[in-house]
Design a protein around this motif. Structure first.
Motif, PDB file in Angstrom:
ATOM      1  N   ALA A 130     -33.782  55.700  42.343  1.00 51.87           N
ATOM      2  CA  ALA A 130     -33.974  56.199  43.706  1.00 51.87           C
ATOM      3  C   ALA A 130     -34.729  57.523  43.588  1.00 51.87           C
ATOM      4  O   ALA A 130     -34.654  58.199  42.556  1.00 51.87           O
ATOM      5  N   ALA A 131     -35.473  57.875  44.607  1.00 56.01           N
ATOM      6  CA  ALA A 131     -36.285  59.090  44.543  1.00 56.01           C
ATOM      7  C   ALA A 131     -36.255  59.826  45.874  1.00 56.01           C
ATOM      8  O   ALA A 131     -36.239  59.218  46.943  1.00 56.01           O
ATOM      9  N   SER A 132     -36.222  61.158  45.792  1.00 59.30           N
ATOM     10  CA  SER A 132     -36.318  61.999  46.993  1.00 59.30           C
ATOM     11  C   SER A 132     -37.075  63.265  46.619  1.00 59.30           C
ATOM     12  O   SER A 132     -37.062  63.693  45.461  1.00 59.30           O
ATOM     13  N   SER A 133     -37.725  63.851  47.612  1.00 59.82           N
ATOM     14  CA  SER A 133     -38.526  65.046  47.331  1.00 59.82           C
ATOM     15  C   SER A 133     -38.574  65.942  48.555  1.00 59.82           C
ATOM     16  O   SER A 133     -38.451  65.486  49.693  1.00 59.82           O
ATOM     17  N   THR A 134     -38.766  67.236  48.307  1.00 58.95           N
ATOM     18  CA  THR A 134     -38.966  68.213  49.386  1.00 58.95           C
ATOM     19  C   THR A 134     -40.320  68.877  49.246  1.00 58.95           C
ATOM     20  O   THR A 134     -40.563  69.926  49.816  1.00 58.95           O
ATOM     21  N   ASP A 135     -41.213  68.257  48.467  1.00 58.95           N
ATOM     22  CA  ASP A 135     -42.544  68.813  48.238  1.00 58.95           C
ATOM     23  C   ASP A 135     -43.589  67.801  48.690  1.00 58.95           C
ATOM     24  O   ASP A 135     -43.760  66.748  48.055  1.00 58.95           O
ATOM     25  N   PRO A 136     -44.301  68.090  49.783  1.00 64.23           N
ATOM     26  CA  PRO A 136     -45.310  67.139  50.280  1.00 64.23           C
ATOM     27  C   PRO A 136     -46.364  66.779  49.247  1.00 64.23           C
ATOM     28  O   PRO A 136     -46.967  65.709  49.311  1.00 64.23           O
ATOM     29  N   SER A 137     -46.596  67.667  48.267  1.00 64.97           N
ATOM     30  CA  SER A 137     -47.619  67.384  47.260  1.00 64.97           C
ATOM     31  C   SER A 137     -47.212  66.241  46.328  1.00 64.97           C
ATOM     32  O   SER A 137     -48.028  65.744  45.557  1.00 64.97           O
ATOM     33  N   SER A 138     -45.948  65.821  46.385  1.00 61.66           N
ATOM     34  CA  SER A 138     -45.504  64.717  45.532  1.00 61.66           C
ATOM     35  C   SER A 138     -45.906  63.361  46.092  1.00 61.66           C
ATOM     36  O   SER A 138     -45.710  62.333  45.424  1.00 61.66           O
ATOM     37  N   ALA A 139     -46.439  63.324  47.298  1.00 59.59           N
ATOM     38  CA  ALA A 139     -46.841  62.053  47.911  1.00 59.59           C
ATOM     39  C   ALA A 139     -47.866  61.353  47.026  1.00 59.59           C
ATOM     40  O   ALA A 139     -48.770  61.966  46.468  1.00 59.59           O
ATOM     41  N   GLY A 140     -47.701  60.055  46.850  1.00 59.13           N
ATOM     42  CA  GLY A 140     -48.610  59.273  46.010  1.00 59.13           C
ATOM     43  C   GLY A 140     -47.892  58.055  45.481  1.00 59.13           C
ATOM     44  O   GLY A 140     -46.765  57.742  45.875  1.00 59.13           O
ATOM     45  N   THR A 141     -48.560  57.323  44.593  1.00 55.90           N
ATOM     46  CA  THR A 141     -47.961  56.137  43.992  1.00 55.90           C
ATOM     47  C   THR A 141     -47.820  56.351  42.486  1.00 55.90           C
ATOM     48  O   THR A 141     -48.687  56.951  41.842  1.00 55.90           O
ATOM     49  N   GLY A 175     -35.755  49.387  33.297  1.00 57.19           N
ATOM     50  CA  GLY A 175     -36.705  48.471  33.913  1.00 57.19           C
ATOM     51  C   GLY A 175     -37.958  49.198  34.352  1.00 57.19           C
ATOM     52  O   GLY A 175     -38.086  50.416  34.193  1.00 57.19           O
ATOM     53  N   THR A 176     -38.894  48.458  34.904  1.00 63.79           N
ATOM     54  CA  THR A 176     -40.174  49.010  35.350  1.00 63.79           C
ATOM     55  C   THR A 176     -40.333  48.793  36.849  1.00 63.79           C
ATOM     56  O   THR A 176     -40.021  47.713  37.370  1.00 63.79           O
ATOM     57  N   THR A 177     -40.785  49.820  37.543  1.00 63.41           N
ATOM     58  CA  THR A 177     -40.989  49.730  38.990  1.00 63.41           C
ATOM     59  C   THR A 177     -42.134  50.629  39.432  1.00 63.41           C
ATOM     60  O   THR A 177     -42.422  51.640  38.784  1.00 63.41           O
ATOM     61  N   GLY A 178     -42.769  50.240  40.505  1.00 63.28           N
ATOM     62  CA  GLY A 178     -43.696  51.141  41.162  1.00 63.28           C
ATOM     63  C   GLY A 178     -42.911  52.040  42.092  1.00 63.28           C
ATOM     64  O   GLY A 178     -41.775  51.725  42.477  1.00 63.28           O
ATOM     65  N   LEU A 179     -43.480  53.169  42.448  1.00 62.82           N
ATOM     66  CA  LEU A 179     -42.805  54.094  43.360  1.00 62.82           C
ATOM     67  C   LEU A 179     -43.824  54.686  44.314  1.00 62.82           C
ATOM     68  O   LEU A 179     -44.816  55.290  43.889  1.00 62.82           O
ATOM     69  N   SER A 180     -43.585  54.479  45.602  1.00 60.66           N
ATOM     70  CA  SER A 180     -44.454  55.044  46.630  1.00 60.66           C
ATOM     71  C   SER A 180     -43.759  56.234  47.268  1.00 60.66           C
ATOM     72  O   SER A 180     -42.669  56.101  47.818  1.00 60.66           O
ATOM     73  N   MET A 181     -44.385  57.392  47.149  1.00 58.63           N
ATOM     74  CA  MET A 181     -43.834  58.615  47.733  1.00 58.63           C
ATOM     75  C   MET A 181     -44.650  58.968  48.977  1.00 58.63           C
ATOM     76  O   MET A 181     -45.859  59.230  48.890  1.00 58.63           O
ATOM     77  N   LYS A 182     -43.996  58.942  50.131  1.00 59.33           N
ATOM     78  CA  LYS A 182     -44.691  59.239  51.392  1.00 59.33           C
ATOM     79  C   LYS A 182     -43.899  60.262  52.198  1.00 59.33           C
ATOM     80  O   LYS A 182     -42.675  60.283  52.168  1.00 59.33           O
TER      81      LYS A 182
END
Length: 484
Positions: A84-95, A276-283
């Motif tokens: 699971a992923a969470s962020s408070t930095d808009p610059s982390s947006a991406g794949t 395991g392996t997964t993609g992660l979309s940060m928006k």
């Protein structure tokens, strides 16, 4: 003097009804005071309703005034259950492409079995420290190392536990370790054998630097039970090895002592669940921002609706609401509208007014949201929307902070709404005092009337008795003269 049990009985006059009529007449001013007090009570209640609506607006404004609202980034894995992923930095947006090859885990070791948990074992001191086991080999069957070295973690202080007659049983040793706060949890597991009770020690911290080394100074039985040096004599069996988490983020290898991995992606916390392996979309979490803006508009419109209901006049019934013509409420509405229409400061490219994100005033004074325009503004210039409502600590810029401060000014001690409410409260108190004083005067007047009526009743009763007596005497005299 004759007494009268009920006024009017002696005179046979309806003095009781007359007293009631006099009391009704005397009480007319009380009715006027009651009506006036009721009006002010309604006004005070109305001010309370306005304050409640303002507090709701302030709460919505505070949420928009917090820059963190606009910095939240939501992570969506393409494969569920890995992280699971969470962020408070808009610059982390991406794949990102992430492979978790190993999870962090805490070391666990077990002692030789004991027949009883309450039999004394031995006394001494047990010292536990932590570090990294390296080199050598681990025998999977015995859970012991050969040829390994142990490097103590200098950042963690060793903990010494004293075992005496009061706690030298297996259960007592368990409890002493747990009470020591040594970074280890102890438990006893029954394996069903002839000596079934086995002490299990587990590090409370994950990571390879949290392997245990246990030294014992004291009785041989205690040493044989707990003494354990990965680079020397080992009396405990390792069942779970201390290890770091290992992952790969877009081809970059990362290790972490914990399964909560911070800053592998800037401003982001990854919580590892399984390999395991997964993609992660940060928006950017624009959904939360959209909800907060809509909640603010609803709170503002609710205040306007409240104000309208408190200032209506029904011409058919000639009934006015509690705050018809009230200058305090009118001033509050004016100040709020002025604050929301005043442009924000900034460069020519910065957003300055609410209409730029689709929030605009209607003819009836309410706000409306153009959801399409708002969505576009959030997708193309989230930072601009953030600047429109929020600002850094110490700054007063942004509609969120400004409305928050304005409502605080209106409702604080000395604020216009508070002053108006206190004025009405004072008036109600004065009216109550006038009512009590007037009631006392009326009670005194009625008591005087009642005394006078009673005296009148007694007098007339006495006169009636005298008249009756004289009539009887005259009749007797006439009867005597007639017989002669």
């Amino acid at each position: 003097m004759a007494t009268i049990s009920s006024v009017g009985v002696g005179s046979n006059l309806d003095l009781s009804s007359l007293l009631t009529q006099l009391e009704t007449a005397e009480s007319q001013p009380l009715t006027a005071l009651e009506t006036k007090a009721k009006s002010y009570t309604s006004k005070l209640s109305a001010y309370g309703t306005v304050q409640s609506a303002l507090e709701s607006l302030q709460s919505a404004a505070q949420k928009l005034g917090d820059p963190a609202l606009f910095q939240a980034v939501t992570g969506t894995p393409t494969v569920s259950g890995i992280l699971a992923a969470s962020s408070t930095d808009p610059s982390s947006a991406g794949t990102y492409n992430i492979t978790v090859s190993q999870l962090a885990q805490a070391q666990s070791v077990i002692a030789a079995g004991q027949a009883s948990t309450t039999t004394a074992i031995g006394n001494g001191t047990v010292t536990i420290d932590f570090g990294t086991i390296s080199g050598g080999t681990l025998d999977g069957a015995t859970g012991k190392y050969s040829g390994a070295s142990f490097t103590a973690d200098a950042s963690r202080e060793a903990k010494t536990i004293t075992i005496t007659d009061g706690n030298n049983t297996l259960a007592g040793i368990r409890d002493a370790i747990n009470a020591a706060g040594a970074g280890v949890t102890a438990s006893i597991v029954n394996d069903g054998s002839g000596t079934p009770n086995r002490l299990v020690l587990t590090s409370t911290t994950t990571g390879e630097a949290s392997s245990m080394r246990i030294s014992v100074d004291g009785d041989a039985a205690l040493q044989n039970l707990l003494g354990n040096d990965p680079a020397g004599t080992q009396n405990l069996k390792q069942t779970i090895a201390a290890q770091n988490a290992k992952l790969d983020v877009n081809g970059i290898a990362i290790t972490s002592a914990s399964n909560t991995v911070k800053e592998a992606i800037q401003g982001t916390t990854l919580t590892l669940v399984q390999t395991g392996t997964t993609g992660l979309s940060m928006k950017a979490n624009t959904t939360a921002v959209t909800s907060a803006i809509n909640d603010f508009v609803k709170a503002y419109n609710s205040l306007q609706s409240t104000a309208k209901s408190l200032t209506t006049y029904d011409a058919d019934t000639n009934t006015a609401a509690a705050l018809v013509g009230d200058s305090t409420l009118r001033s509050i509405q004016t100040r709020l509208r002025q604050a929301l229409t005043a442009p924000q400061a900034g460069d020519t490219t910065d957003m300055k007014v609410l209409s730029e994100i689709g929030v605009s005033f209607q003819k009836d004074g309410t706000l409306a949201v153009d959801s399409t325009k708002l969505s576009k503004a959030l997708d193309t210039d989230l930072a601009g929307v953030s600047g429109l409502f929020a600002s850094a600590t110490g700054s007063t810029a942004g509609y969120g902070k400004q409305i928050d401060a304005l409502v605080e000014d209106l409702t604080k001690s000395g604020g216009s709404l508070t002053v108006a409410s206190e004025g009405v409260t004072s008036t109600i108190k004065d009216l109550d005092e006038q009512y009590d004083a007037m009631q006392a005067r009326i009670d005194a007047t009625m008591e005087r009337y009642r005394t006078q009526f009673t005296q009148l009743d007694v007098l007339i009763s006495s006169m009636n008795n005298t008249m009756t007596y004289l009539t009887q005497q005259f009749e007797a005299m006439n009867a005597t003269n007639s017989s002669n």
